[in-house]
Design an enzyme around this catalytic site. Structure first.
Site, mmCIF file in Angstrom:
data_model
loop_
_atom_site.group_PDB
_atom_site.id
_atom_site.type_symbol
_atom_site.label_atom_id
_atom_site.label_comp_id
_atom_site.label_asym_id
_atom_site.label_seq_id
_atom_site.Cartn_x
_atom_site.Cartn_y
_atom_site.Cartn_z
ATOM 1 N N LYS A 187 0.833 -1.200 0.000
ATOM 2 C CA LYS A 187 0.000 0.000 0.000
ATOM 3 C C LYS A 187 0.867 1.249 0.000
ATOM 4 O O LYS A 187 1.868 1.321 0.703
ATOM 5 C CB LYS A 187 -0.929 0.003 1.221
ATOM 6 C CG LYS A 187 -2.001 -1.055 1.140
ATOM 7 C CD LYS A 187 -3.041 -0.856 2.200
ATOM 8 C CE LYS A 187 -4.147 -1.888 2.050
ATOM 9 N NZ LYS A 187 -5.186 -1.694 3.051
ATOM 10 N N ARG A 239 -17.000 5.418 12.894
ATOM 11 C CA ARG A 239 -17.553 6.716 12.491
ATOM 12 C C ARG A 239 -19.006 6.603 12.060
ATOM 13 O O ARG A 239 -19.795 7.493 12.304
ATOM 14 C CB ARG A 239 -16.737 7.301 11.338
ATOM 15 C CG ARG A 239 -15.351 7.726 11.735
ATOM 16 C CD ARG A 239 -14.603 8.204 10.531
ATOM 17 N NE ARG A 239 -14.502 7.100 9.574
ATOM 18 C CZ ARG A 239 -13.487 6.877 8.778
ATOM 19 N NH1 ARG A 239 -12.489 7.700 8.762
ATOM 20 N NH2 ARG A 239 -13.461 5.848 7.968
ATOM 21 N N SER A 263 -8.402 10.178 7.512
ATOM 22 C CA SER A 263 -7.073 10.555 7.025
ATOM 23 C C SER A 263 -7.089 10.813 5.526
ATOM 24 O O SER A 263 -6.484 11.768 5.038
ATOM 25 C CB SER A 263 -6.057 9.460 7.355
ATOM 26 O OG SER A 263 -5.889 9.336 8.739
#
Length: 156
Positions: A41, A90, A127
């Site tokens: 990644k 979230r 982020s």
């Protein structure tokens, strides 16, 4: 209570991450904030940079340390004798995904997961979104600890 691991990529750490760290530090005897290392990644910040930022923002919490893991999170938990994984949620989509992961982790090793709902002020912060706004010149200081904000601006 026990030792817990708060895993993530933390690229970069946000005020939402800091909120989960603060709340977990009250709930558990020891908290390890574990930055994931995945060579496949692409990250904006190196693992060393993420560790530095996490170490700095975790300073106020005497029972919080920072580490890294590569591979299965549950293997890392076992290696440091942590019985619990802490995850911030979230929205409902987070829950759907994280519940499946929590159930798999429990089946694999018996490590439990505790979910902490994100504080409403941070519910929309990620982020990825913060990086995108910053790349386009938008203000992101309200979403990041000051030391992280300055590093993000310098990086971009």
């Amino acid at each position: 209570m026990s030792k817990a691991v708060f895993p993530g990529t933390f690229d970069p750490p946000t005020n939402g991450h800091l909120d989960v760290i603060a709340r977990a530090s009250v709930a558990f005897t020891e908290v390890v904030v574990a930055a994931g290392v995945n060579a496949s990644k692409q990250r904006l910040f190196s693992v060393e940079e993420r560790i530095e930022m996490l170490t700095e923002i975790a300073k106020p919490f005497g029972n919080v340390t920072v580490g890294t893991f590569d591979g299965l999170l549950v293997d890392y938990c076992r290696s440091i004798d942590a019985a619990v994984i802490v995850k911030g949620l979230r929205a409902g989509g987070d829950y759907d995904y994280e519940l499946q992961m929590a159930q798999m982790n429990r089946k694999l090793t018996g490590v439990d997961t505790v979910f902490l709902p994100t504080a409403p002020d941070n519910a929309y912060v990620s982020s990825s979104l913060v990086k995108e706004i910053a790349r386009l010149g938008g203000p992101v200081d309200a979403f990041l600890p000051p030391a992280v904000h300055s590093r993000l601006l310098a990086k971009l």
